[in-house]
Design an enzyme around this catalytic site. Structure first.
Site, PDB file in Angstrom:
ATOM      1  N   HIS A 154       0.850  -1.190   0.000  1.00 53.45           N
ATOM      2  CA  HIS A 154       0.000   0.000   0.000  1.00 53.45           C
ATOM      3  C   HIS A 154       0.883   1.236   0.000  1.00 53.45           C
ATOM      4  O   HIS A 154       2.110   1.126   0.054  1.00 53.45           O
ATOM      5  CB  HIS A 154      -0.930   0.028   1.220  1.00 53.45           C
ATOM      6  CG  HIS A 154      -0.227   0.154   2.535  1.00 53.45           C
ATOM      7  ND1 HIS A 154       0.165  -0.932   3.281  1.00 53.45           N
ATOM      8  CD2 HIS A 154       0.192   1.251   3.248  1.00 53.45           C
ATOM      9  CE1 HIS A 154       0.772  -0.520   4.393  1.00 53.45           C
ATOM     10  NE2 HIS A 154       0.794   0.806   4.389  1.00 53.45           N
ATOM     11  N   HIS A 201      -6.022  -1.681   4.933  1.00 51.36           N
ATOM     12  CA  HIS A 201      -5.976  -0.572   3.978  1.00 51.36           C
ATOM     13  C   HIS A 201      -5.175  -0.971   2.752  1.00 51.36           C
ATOM     14  O   HIS A 201      -4.248  -1.769   2.812  1.00 51.36           O
ATOM     15  CB  HIS A 201      -5.409   0.701   4.593  1.00 51.36           C
ATOM     16  CG  HIS A 201      -4.015   0.593   5.151  1.00 51.36           C
ATOM     17  ND1 HIS A 201      -3.579  -0.453   5.909  1.00 51.36           N
ATOM     18  CD2 HIS A 201      -2.960   1.445   5.062  1.00 51.36           C
ATOM     19  CE1 HIS A 201      -2.321  -0.254   6.277  1.00 51.36           C
ATOM     20  NE2 HIS A 201      -1.919   0.880   5.763  1.00 51.36           N
ATOM     21  N   HIS A 216       4.870   7.372   2.353  1.00 53.82           N
ATOM     22  CA  HIS A 216       5.619   6.128   2.280  1.00 53.82           C
ATOM     23  C   HIS A 216       4.944   5.121   1.357  1.00 53.82           C
ATOM     24  O   HIS A 216       3.744   5.206   1.093  1.00 53.82           O
ATOM     25  CB  HIS A 216       5.812   5.503   3.673  1.00 53.82           C
ATOM     26  CG  HIS A 216       4.558   4.931   4.278  1.00 53.82           C
ATOM     27  ND1 HIS A 216       3.763   5.649   5.137  1.00 53.82           N
ATOM     28  CD2 HIS A 216       3.975   3.705   4.171  1.00 53.82           C
ATOM     29  CE1 HIS A 216       2.747   4.904   5.529  1.00 53.82           C
ATOM     30  NE2 HIS A 216       2.845   3.714   4.954  1.00 53.82           N
ATOM     31  N   HIS A 248       1.547  -0.073  15.316  1.00 55.69           N
ATOM     32  CA  HIS A 248       0.497   0.916  15.115  1.00 55.69           C
ATOM     33  C   HIS A 248      -0.717   0.583  15.975  1.00 55.69           C
ATOM     34  O   HIS A 248      -1.030  -0.599  16.188  1.00 55.69           O
ATOM     35  CB  HIS A 248       0.013   0.905  13.661  1.00 55.69           C
ATOM     36  CG  HIS A 248       1.003   1.430  12.680  1.00 55.69           C
ATOM     37  ND1 HIS A 248       1.623   2.642  12.822  1.00 55.69           N
ATOM     38  CD2 HIS A 248       1.446   0.908  11.508  1.00 55.69           C
ATOM     39  CE1 HIS A 248       2.418   2.857  11.782  1.00 55.69           C
ATOM     40  NE2 HIS A 248       2.332   1.814  10.974  1.00 55.69           N
ATOM     41  N   TYR A 257       9.714   2.244   9.797  1.00 62.85           N
ATOM     42  CA  TYR A 257       9.784   3.232   8.727  1.00 62.85           C
ATOM     43  C   TYR A 257      11.231   3.645   8.540  1.00 62.85           C
ATOM     44  O   TYR A 257      11.953   3.883   9.513  1.00 62.85           O
ATOM     45  CB  TYR A 257       8.939   4.459   9.061  1.00 62.85           C
ATOM     46  CG  TYR A 257       7.463   4.213   9.000  1.00 62.85           C
ATOM     47  CD1 TYR A 257       6.765   4.266   7.794  1.00 62.85           C
ATOM     48  CD2 TYR A 257       6.748   3.908  10.153  1.00 62.85           C
ATOM     49  CE1 TYR A 257       5.400   4.032   7.741  1.00 62.85           C
ATOM     50  CE2 TYR A 257       5.391   3.675  10.113  1.00 62.85           C
ATOM     51  CZ  TYR A 257       4.719   3.741   8.904  1.00 62.85           C
ATOM     52  OH  TYR A 257       3.377   3.507   8.843  1.00 62.85           O
ATOM     53  N   GLU A 267       8.068   1.572   4.244  1.00 65.32           N
ATOM     54  CA  GLU A 267       7.674   0.836   5.443  1.00 65.32           C
ATOM     55  C   GLU A 267       7.835  -0.656   5.189  1.00 65.32           C
ATOM     56  O   GLU A 267       7.521  -1.149   4.106  1.00 65.32           O
ATOM     57  CB  GLU A 267       6.210   1.127   5.784  1.00 65.32           C
ATOM     58  CG  GLU A 267       5.698   0.366   7.005  1.00 65.32           C
ATOM     59  CD  GLU A 267       4.202   0.521   7.236  1.00 65.32           C
ATOM     60  OE1 GLU A 267       3.756   0.248   8.372  1.00 65.32           O
ATOM     61  OE2 GLU A 267       3.476   0.890   6.291  1.00 65.32           O
TER      62      GLU A 267
END
Length: 309
Positions: A154, A201, A216, A248, A257, A267
């Site tokens: 993503h 996501h 990112h 997270h 990161y 990431e």
């Protein structure tokens, strides 16, 4: 499960300041597989377990950042329909002919109100993952080269007008909102996480005054142990780490990161939960945004918020 419409992220095109330095990083440190080079000077890569010819392109430029991010759609009929739907919504689309990118079919490109270019395509050559489709082994030697993510997963993009962006993704492309962070007024979204699948996501956006910025691009690893191994490899190769390894609150993923040699943030992560279109979106309030982004520290890294390419 029937996959219709937009089915998954497909590729990202990145600008790097030094092509040879970029090739060395993406091929040897990140551990992607080089799959080709074209007459425009672009170099193509894929993650070891991806089947399509490419998912990451890099080209040399005076400024780092993202050229475009693309999604694969179910078939050519879907591509035609979405092109019509985007135009009906009021967006201008451009048809990029098949073959303009190596081993990739015709693409539909359009610009979001956030300033980012998004592409849709239906066809890309299946080059496999180094294993046969009959009786394969669980991994290949490429799975041990560098960090070796299993896929490009993503991206997070920074730009203005993210409420308009959300409307396009939901009403035209069929995505759904998974999580969002609201600002101090309790109403305006600072950030949105959108999915076209059952992942937490497939793309995300943060409100930012400058258009067209990359925060990112993310690469999936298969375990927390692989995330820790990635941290070791980053340190061994003198890669600039932004933050992590950590977790997270938003999406629940475990993460690191860091920056490529040109300053593009990437990431490496694992985990995250499954989501479905009928789920109610998760909201994070301004007072808990630190825990939402970095659950262990419960506070934000200023560089993480402000440095984009």
């Amino acid at each position: 499960m029937a996959m219709t419409g937009v089915i998954r992220p497909g590729h990202i095109s990145l600008r790097v300041l030094d092509l040879e330095e970029g090739i060395n990083f993406y091929k040897n440190t990140l551990g992607l597989v080089e799959t080709g080079r074209d007459s425009q000077g672009r170099v193509y890569f894929k993650a070891w377990d991806e089947r399509d010819h490419n998912s990451v392109l890099i080209r040399e430029a005076a400024e780092a950042g993202v050229d475009f991010f693309a999604f694969k759609v179910a078939d050519k009929a879907t591509l035609e329909k979405l092109d019509r739907d985007l135009k009906a919504y009021g967006l201008t689309t451009e048809r990029i002919p098949a073959g303009e990118m190596l081993e990739t079919g015709e693409r539909v490109r359009f610009k979001l109100p956030s300033g980012h270019f998004i592409e849709l395509y239906a066809e890309k050559t299946d080059v496999g993952n180094g294993q046969p489709y009959v009786n394969p082994a669980p991994w290949t030697k490429e799975a041990e080269n560098g960090i070796a993510p299993s896929r490009m997963d993503h991206c997070l993009l920074y730009g203005p007008d993210i409420e308009k962006v959300q409307e396009i993704f939901e009403k035209v492309l069929g995505f759904f909102l998974v999580e969002h962070v609201v600002m101090e007024d309790g109403k305006t979204d600072l950030a949105i996480w959108l999915s076209c699948s059952i992942k937490a996501h497939d793309i995300a956006f943060v409100r930012h005054p400058e258009p067209g910025k990359l925060h990112h691009v993310a690469f999936k690893l298969d375990s927390w142990e692989r995330v820790l191994r990635a941290a070791d490899l980053m340190s061994m190769n003198k890669i600039s780490i932004d933050i992590g390894p950590t977790r997270h609150g938003i999406t629940r993923g475990t993460t690191i990161y860091a920056f490529d040699p040109s300053g593009n943030r990437f990431e490496t992560f694992c985990g995250g939960y499954d989501s479905y279109p009928d789920y109610k979106p998760v909201k994070w309030t301004w007072d808990e945004v630190g825990a939402g982004i970095f659950y262990h520290d419960r506070k934000l890294n200023e560089r993480f918020l402000t440095v984009v390419s």
